[in-house]
Structure formats: C-alpha cells, structure tokens
Scaffold this active site. Structure first.
Site, PDB file in Angstrom:
ATOM      1  N   TYR A   4       0.852  -1.192   0.000  1.00 50.84           N
ATOM      2  CA  TYR A   4       0.000   0.000   0.000  1.00 50.84           C
ATOM      3  C   TYR A   4       0.886   1.239   0.000  1.00 50.84           C
ATOM      4  O   TYR A   4       1.863   1.322   0.752  1.00 50.84           O
ATOM      5  CB  TYR A   4      -0.906   0.034   1.232  1.00 50.84           C
ATOM      6  CG  TYR A   4      -1.731   1.303   1.321  1.00 50.84           C
ATOM      7  CD1 TYR A   4      -2.977   1.384   0.714  1.00 50.84           C
ATOM      8  CD2 TYR A   4      -1.244   2.432   1.982  1.00 50.84           C
ATOM      9  CE1 TYR A   4      -3.720   2.555   0.777  1.00 50.84           C
ATOM     10  CE2 TYR A   4      -1.981   3.596   2.043  1.00 50.84           C
ATOM     11  CZ  TYR A   4      -3.218   3.649   1.438  1.00 50.84           C
ATOM     12  OH  TYR A   4      -3.949   4.818   1.491  1.00 50.84           O
ATOM     13  N   GLU A  28      -3.243   7.553  -4.374  1.00 48.72           N
ATOM     14  CA  GLU A  28      -3.266   6.276  -3.664  1.00 48.72           C
ATOM     15  C   GLU A  28      -3.026   5.143  -4.645  1.00 48.72           C
ATOM     16  O   GLU A  28      -3.661   5.090  -5.706  1.00 48.72           O
ATOM     17  CB  GLU A  28      -4.598   6.073  -2.947  1.00 48.72           C
ATOM     18  CG  GLU A  28      -4.653   4.798  -2.117  1.00 48.72           C
ATOM     19  CD  GLU A  28      -5.987   4.634  -1.405  1.00 48.72           C
ATOM     20  OE1 GLU A  28      -5.986   4.592  -0.164  1.00 48.72           O
ATOM     21  OE2 GLU A  28      -7.020   4.553  -2.095  1.00 48.72           O
TER      22      GLU A  28
END
Length: 389
Positions: free
Chosen positions: A109, A197
């Site tokens: 992530y 993101e």
C-alpha cells in the site's frame, strides 16, 4: 475532483511511474480489440467508477479468453455500482479498463496525501497492501510507515529508501520504490493534487515494483491552473445536485436531514448547520452561495435545494457585507416566485441595509418567516418541520 483509474494511470505514465499495459473501452467490441492489442494470455476487465471496492460489487474480473473479455465488458457496461465509498449513490459504468493480467508476488500500500494534522504532505506505506488500510492501521499499526515531508525542503530519496527497507524490499526494489515516490511527489506538486493512492503497488514475477491500481484526487480550487485536468471531470459519477451546483460555482453538499440551508460564507454555513443540530433539527445540505448572492444565484440555489425530496423547510441565513441586504431580499423574492417554493422558508438577514431588506420581505406578501438572529431562525426552521408533520 476525482479521476477514473485509467485517467490516473495516464498521468502516472506521464511521470514515468510503471503501470501495467491497458486500454479503456466503451463497448464490448472495443474491449475485445483492446485485449487483442495487448497480446497477452490473460486480461483484467475493470469497471471505471469513482469508488473503491469494485471487485466485491462485480466490477473487476479476470478473463482467460477473448470471449470472457467480451462477456465481462457486456455485463459491466451500463451496470451501476454501489460500494462503501459511493456515499449511497449507485454509480453508472460507462467505460471499462482492459489491462494485462499481472503475476503478483507481493502487494504493497502506498499513498501521498495532505496531512492536515501535521500541516504537510505525508506518504503512508505498508507491506500489507491490497486490503483496506484502515483495517491494517487498526489491527497492525506497526506495519504502517509514515513519511512527513518538510514544506520547505521537500522529499529526499533517503526517506523513501528507509520506508522501502522497513517493508522488507531488496536493493533493486527499494530503488524502484524511491523513483515511484519521488515522481508521485513531483506530480502532486505540479498538478495541485489532494490525494494519490496506489493499492496495491505490487512486486511482479520479474521482481519489479509496479502500480497495479491508481487513485487520484485533485484540488478543485486549482482547476483554473490545470484546464487539462478539469476536462477529465465525469459528472455522471457525481450527485446530480452537486454537479449542477458546481456548474454554477455554488458550494453544495447533500446531507441526510430535512432542513435545507442557504448561506453566504462557508464558516457561516457550518455555524448554521451546528445551530440547527443544537435545536434538534437535521440539516439537509451544506450550501454556500458565496459573496455575490444575486437573484439568479439564489434562484438556482433554491432549485438545487428543492431537488431533494427530503426537504421540509428552508433556512436562509445571509450576512450582507459586500452585497446589501435589500438586494438580497429582492433576490429571494424573485427566486421564490420563479421556483414556486412550497415548503416553509425562514429568512435571517444581517448587515448592510438590513432594515430595508426586512421591510421588502415583510411587504412581499409571500409566506416568508422572518427571524431576528440565527438562534431564532434555527428554532423557527425546526418548528416549521414539526408543523409540516
């Protein structure tokens, strides 16, 4: 403003951030042609909507044949997807992204965002990618790595390397991660973004770091500096009332209550909603008509407010600073006559020429409930809802 995944990946490519090969398609036939052009054995068909959680809603499929590519594209195009990120809306799928399937060895992530608590930009990284980062933060907070970027000095490569090694990457992958993070930071600054993101950022079967997914949000206030980004706006992915408000430079956000608010000034709008809650009511929206509350803008604002079937009363709270209260009163009357408002309207005016404004409203012959102050206005707006029940 939000972007589709394929739009975000196009921006990634412009900044030399590695992504899987892919093409967007708007018909099943275009999807098959896109798959053929990629010349690979398996493909991923991804519905393009402004929300995460598409996979659980049937918006991400692995295709092993061109027939499956066509079938999945046919199923997705025209469908509506509702996830925990759509705010109660079911978003239409007008496009699908066809990408080559990747062999994934590890999922990471990575995000870059405006850290308001620290008043700077921050990277958030975790070796636990491919899942909701909030869950990782709750269950395994030690696996979250945060890099705060000094507003003056900017991002240094050593900070990226430190995060990479902390996540267990080897030397080659740390160099690749550092390149990606430095490019993300440059993109963020260049384009006035508010969020980047990548979930997941993967290590593929060649041991390379690749951005498998991409999510980008930009700051609407900087649209004038980036017309190329403003042109990417997809209003089909937005609440219709919010899209119409944006078209007329009104700041509108739909809420779940039944007392609509029309206010000039964001701070005053927040205070108005707070007082409504304090009095036992529920705001139906945030609506800032801005300093230039002309008759036309007020009329548009009324139309947007009344598009919400839950609205049972309207509280107009205007401070006449730059714009005089008598002109605002004329605008309110004109708007009510044009729109044909059928719910109670409570009006509180304050500021320049306030007495003249109140007189105009009193003599209008319209069913407008005058209020002396914000406390009085909120009480009357809440009471008006009770009287309607």
């Amino acid at each position: 403003m939000n972007f589709h995944e394929y739009q975000a990946k196009d921006l990634f490519a412009q900044y030399n951030i590695p992504i899987p090969r892919g093409q967007v398609a708007r018909t099943p036939e275009e999807a098959v042609a896109a798959a053929e052009s990629l010349e690979c054995d398996m493909w991923v068909v991804k519905a393009q909507v402004h929300a995460g959680g598409r996979g659980k809603a049937g918006g991400v499929k692995l295709a092993k044949t061109l027939a499956e590519v066509k079938q999945y594209a046919t199923d997705m195009l025209g469908m509506k997807i509702q996830t925990y990120q759509t705010g109660g809306l079911a978003l239409p799928v007008n496009e699908v992204l066809i990408t080559e399937a990747a062999d994934i060895e590890q999922e990471i992530y990575l995000s870059l965002l405006v850290d308001r608590a620290s008043k700077c930009l921050s990277f958030v990284a975790s070796a636990e990618g491919g899942v909701e980062i909030e869950e990782v933060a709750r269950t395994n907070p030690e696996k979250i790595h945060t890099i705060k970027i000094d507003n003056t000095e900017g991002l240094f490569p050593y900070a990226c390397r430190k995060a990479g090694f902390a996540m267990g990457l080897n030397g080659k992958q740390v160099r690749q991660l550092t390149h990606i993070m430095m490019q993300m930071y440059q993109m963020f600054i260049d384009l006035d973004l508010s969020l980047i993101e990548v979930n997941p950022l993967i290590i593929d079967d060649q041991k390379n770091v690749v951005a498998l997914d991409a999510k980008i949000n930009s700051d609407d206030n900087a649209d004038f500096r980036h017309p190329q980004l403003a042109d990417l706006r997809d209003i089909t992915q937005e609440d219709p009332a919010e899209a119409k408000a944006h078209e007329h430079d009104l700041n509108y956000i739909k809420l779940e209550g039944n007392i609509a608010c029309m206010v000039n000034g964001a701070g005053l709008a927040m205070a108005t909603m707070d007082v409504i809650k304090l009095k036992g009511g529920d705001p139906a929206n945030f609506l800032d008509v801005g300093g230039g509350a002309t008759a036309e803008r007020v009329a548009i604002a009324f139309k947007i407010i009344l598009s919400d079937p839950n609205v049972e009363s309207i509280l107009v709270n205007i401070f006449g600073g730059i714009v005089r209260c008598d002109l605002i009163a004329d605008g309110i009357i004109s708007a009510i006559k044009e729109v044909g408002v059928k719910v109670p309207i409570v009006v509180r005016l304050e500021g320049t020429n306030v007495e003249a404004g109140k007189k105009i409203l009193d003599e209008s012959g319209l069913a407008v409930i005058a209020a002396d102050n914000l406390d009085d206005a909120a009480n009357k707006a809440v009471a008006a809802v009770g009287a309607q029940s």
